[in-house]
Write a protein that holds these residues in place. Structure first.
Motif, PDB file in Angstrom:
ATOM      1  N   GLY A  20     -45.328 -16.551  18.373  1.00  0.00           N
ATOM      2  CA  GLY A  20     -45.214 -18.091  18.556  1.00  0.00           C
ATOM      3  C   GLY A  20     -45.910 -18.927  17.864  1.00  0.00           C
ATOM      4  N   LEU A  21     -47.453 -18.628  17.864  1.00  0.00           N
ATOM      5  CA  LEU A  21     -48.537 -19.459  17.241  1.00  0.00           C
ATOM      6  C   LEU A  21     -47.848 -19.587  15.572  1.00  0.00           C
ATOM      7  N   ASP A  22     -47.521 -18.462  15.021  1.00  0.00           N
ATOM      8  CA  ASP A  22     -47.174 -18.733  13.589  1.00  0.00           C
ATOM      9  C   ASP A  22     -45.930 -19.381  13.415  1.00  0.00           C
ATOM     10  N   THR A  23     -45.261 -19.339  14.459  1.00  0.00           N
ATOM     11  CA  THR A  23     -43.663 -19.895  14.183  1.00  0.00           C
ATOM     12  C   THR A  23     -43.993 -21.410  14.381  1.00  0.00           C
ATOM     13  N   GLY A  24     -45.131 -21.794  15.277  1.00  0.00           N
ATOM     14  CA  GLY A  24     -45.447 -23.223  15.341  1.00  0.00           C
ATOM     15  C   GLY A  24     -46.015 -23.746  14.215  1.00  0.00           C
ATOM     16  N   PHE A  25     -46.872 -23.008  13.456  1.00  0.00           N
ATOM     17  CA  PHE A  25     -47.168 -23.312  12.175  1.00  0.00           C
ATOM     18  C   PHE A  25     -46.152 -23.450  10.973  1.00  0.00           C
ATOM     19  N   TYR A  26     -45.356 -22.668  11.233  1.00  0.00           N
ATOM     20  CA  TYR A  26     -44.095 -22.806  10.305  1.00  0.00           C
ATOM     21  C   TYR A  26     -43.329 -23.988  10.253  1.00  0.00           C
ATOM     22  N   TYR A  27     -42.938 -24.259  11.601  1.00  0.00           N
ATOM     23  CA  TYR A  27     -41.867 -25.430  11.839  1.00  0.00           C
ATOM     24  C   TYR A  27     -42.632 -26.894  11.906  1.00  0.00           C
ATOM     25  N   LEU A  28     -44.094 -26.672  12.424  1.00  0.00           N
ATOM     26  CA  LEU A  28     -44.587 -28.069  12.258  1.00  0.00           C
ATOM     27  C   LEU A  28     -45.149 -28.481  10.956  1.00  0.00           C
ATOM     28  N   ASP A  29     -45.097 -27.867   9.825  1.00  0.00           N
ATOM     29  CA  ASP A  29     -45.077 -28.027   8.675  1.00  0.00           C
ATOM     30  C   ASP A  29     -44.311 -29.279   8.097  1.00  0.00           C
ATOM     31  N   SER A  30     -44.785 -30.311   7.669  1.00  0.00           N
ATOM     32  CA  SER A  30     -43.863 -31.415   7.443  1.00  0.00           C
ATOM     33  C   SER A  30     -44.316 -32.218   6.257  1.00  0.00           C
ATOM     34  N   PRO A  31     -43.701 -33.228   5.720  1.00  0.00           N
ATOM     35  CA  PRO A  31     -43.937 -34.076   4.487  1.00  0.00           C
ATOM     36  C   PRO A  31     -45.366 -34.516   4.651  1.00  0.00           C
ATOM     37  N   GLY A  32     -45.866 -34.695   5.742  1.00  0.00           N
ATOM     38  CA  GLY A  32     -47.263 -35.314   5.822  1.00  0.00           C
ATOM     39  C   GLY A  32     -48.203 -34.335   6.300  1.00  0.00           C
ATOM     40  N   MET A  33     -47.966 -33.037   6.986  1.00  0.00           N
ATOM     41  CA  MET A  33     -48.958 -32.177   7.505  1.00  0.00           C
ATOM     42  C   MET A  33     -48.539 -30.955   6.815  1.00  0.00           C
ATOM     43  N   HIS A  34     -49.230 -30.549   5.722  1.00  0.00           N
ATOM     44  CA  HIS A  34     -48.905 -29.324   4.928  1.00  0.00           C
ATOM     45  C   HIS A  34     -49.959 -28.339   5.698  1.00  0.00           C
ATOM     46  N   LEU A  35     -49.461 -27.170   6.098  1.00  0.00           N
ATOM     47  CA  LEU A  35     -50.169 -26.654   7.076  1.00  0.00           C
ATOM     48  C   LEU A  35     -50.406 -24.946   6.134  1.00  0.00           C
ATOM     49  N   HIS A  36     -51.114 -25.487   4.893  1.00  0.00           N
ATOM     50  CA  HIS A  36     -51.518 -24.272   4.364  1.00  0.00           C
ATOM     51  C   HIS A  36     -53.113 -24.477   3.958  1.00  0.00           C
ATOM     52  N   ILE A  37     -53.496 -23.288   3.812  1.00  0.00           N
ATOM     53  CA  ILE A  37     -55.252 -23.403   3.639  1.00  0.00           C
ATOM     54  C   ILE A  37     -55.291 -23.238   2.092  1.00  0.00           C
ATOM     55  N   GLY A  38     -56.438 -23.882   1.627  1.00  0.00           N
ATOM     56  CA  GLY A  38     -56.670 -23.996   0.059  1.00  0.00           C
ATOM     57  C   GLY A  38     -58.102 -23.062  -0.157  1.00  0.00           C
TER      58      GLY A  38
END
Length: 466
Positions: free
Chosen positions: A6-24
């Protein structure tokens, strides 16, 4: 096929044009200058040799139709390393330009039609070095998993006799048709209905523990609920552009300061950021005088975890900015982090986080897009003011394809409403702080870096005189 939590699904779908949920992350190596073709080939060969030991590096995400259920990891039949490892700037650059390029790189979202990672190879760094700049989606990795990736991708000596990790096995591509996904969704729905009574009991228990814990006046002051943070100039709706900066300290310097202050290095980091925010926000005409709130990620990994999904939760702690006496503030922040750890041990946050699988992905996706389009966080208060996280890396040197890793510079994601993050990683005697600012809210993140350096000197002057 493996279902996302459920948490990873949230990270996947919360990703938006303003909120890039990747780690650099920027990895700097001590290597001789060789043609880009050779450097690319060596990088690809090392990754392909170890890719079987790294969860999801050759898998993409298959979504349930209409976002009605959690998506699944599936083997990518068209996986091509050339889509993920690419050449960057070919000119010789210095470290400052490297970090600037990293900010531009993490401003670009990942392609969700492919495995969710990408590496840029920069072959000509000053002092005969080269660098890799990587971004990996948060669905693939958290801090602990990041260390595991380093362990599998890197070696402990320049010329290892053989890879000590898991052996490669043949993996077949998986065909994911509409009928399969619908059937998977139906089975998942049945499982959820069957687990409702037990999950309801756990939810009530967790809420009861929170109310009991925060009924103590000290705990309620030290730990904050979501959206209890004041609105500051670094809080608002995010743009798509990121600005990066980094600061490096000898680890012994911070350990000596933490010892003098009678706190942990992590507590010291929180205090440093607290004082730096005072100075930085003053330059943005912020009056201050109220406590800011930091999100504090907490690892939920257990000995029996099989890996492959994020095992984190978060608590929100006061940074004590209303306390003017530096020594008293450091003590208060240490008490706040201690309270967070006590509650983390007392409450089963891992079970509470698992309840996120009840949130329909379609709802998460729609909420994220609407908030971005309406710039909602320009008008409402932030969930928290800043994200501060730290990960202890290896003490011994690591090697990649025979070249020594000199420095690791981490860059965490930004959450909508929060335009500044601090991510710290220790490696081989150094502590590197990676700073990420939203271009609109904290585009002058270099000034925040200067404020961090000033805060360290301030605390050294105070505790050396004690």
């Amino acid at each position: 096929m493996q279902k996302l939590s459920g948490l990873d699904t949230g990270f996947y779908y919360l990703d938006s044009p303003g909120m890039h949920l990747h780690i650099g992350v920027v990895l700097i190596f001590d290597g001789t200058s060789i043609p880009i073709e050779e450097r690319l080939a060596a990088t690809k060969a090392q990754i392909l040799d170890r890719i079987h030991a790294m969860d999801h590096f050759s898998q993409k995400i298959a979504e349930i139709p209409f976002g009605l259920g959690e998506p699944y990891w599936t083997n990518d039949a068209n996986f091509n390393i050339d889509n993920h490892v690419k050449a960057g700037v070919l000119d010789s650059i210095d470290r400052d330009r490297l970090v600037e390029l990293a900010g531009e790189f993490i401003s670009i979202p990942l392609d969700k039609a492919r495995p969710l990672w990408e590496i840029m190879v920069l072959p000509h760094l000053d002092k005969s070095r080269f660098a890799l700049v990587a971004k990996l989606h948060h669905t693939m990795i958290d801090g602990i998993m990041g260390i595991e990736v380093l362990a599998n991708l890197f070696d402990f000596e320049a010329n290892p006799r053989e890879f000590w990790g898991p052996k490669a096995v043949a993996v077949e591509a998986e065909e994911v048709g509409m009928a399969n996904l619908v059937g998977i969704f139906a089975n998942s729905l049945i499982d959820k209905f069957q687990s409702v009574p037990e999950d309801a009991r756990k939810t009530i228990s967790a809420l009861s523990q929170w109310l009991s814990f925060t009924s103590d006046s000290d705990n309620s002051r030290l730990l904050k609920p979501l959206f209890a943070a004041p609105k500051t100039p670094i809080n608002g709706a995010l743009t798509s552009e990121r600005v990066a900066h980094s600061i490096t300290f000898p680890l012994t310097r911070l350990k000596l300061l933490a010892k003098a202050a009678h706190v942990t290095v992590n507590d010291l980091l929180m205090s440093i950021v607290s004082f730096a925010l005072d100075d930085y926000l003053k330059g943005k005409d912020w009056q201050g005088g109220v406590d800011l709130v930091s999100m504090m990620p907490m690892a939920n990994h257990r000995r029996d975890d099989q890996g492959g999904s994020n095992q984190i939760s978060a608590l929100f702690v006061s940074l004590g900015n209303s306390i003017t006496d530096p020594k008293d503030r450091v003590v208060e922040i240490a008490r706040a982090t201690s309270a967070a750890k006590r509650f983390h041990r007392k409450a089963d946050l891992a079970e509470l986080v698992r309840l996120t699988h009840y949130v329909p992905p379609l709802f998460t996706w729609a909420l994220s897009r609407v908030a971005h389009q309406l710039k909602a966080f320009d008008y409402i208060g932030p969930a928290f003011n800043i994200l501060i996280s730290s990960v202890k890396g290896p003490d011994q040197p690591l090697f990649f394809a025979g070249t020594k890793l000199e420095e690791v510079i981490p860059f965490g994601p930004l959450a909508d409403s929060t335009g500044l993050s601090v991510t710290a990683v220790s490696y081989s005697g150094q502590m590197v702080l990676g700073l990420v600012g939203d271009s609109k809210l904290a585009g002058d993140v270099v000034k925040f870096g200067d404020a961090i350096s000033d805060a360290v000197e301030l605390l050294e002057s105070i505790f050396s005189a004690a």
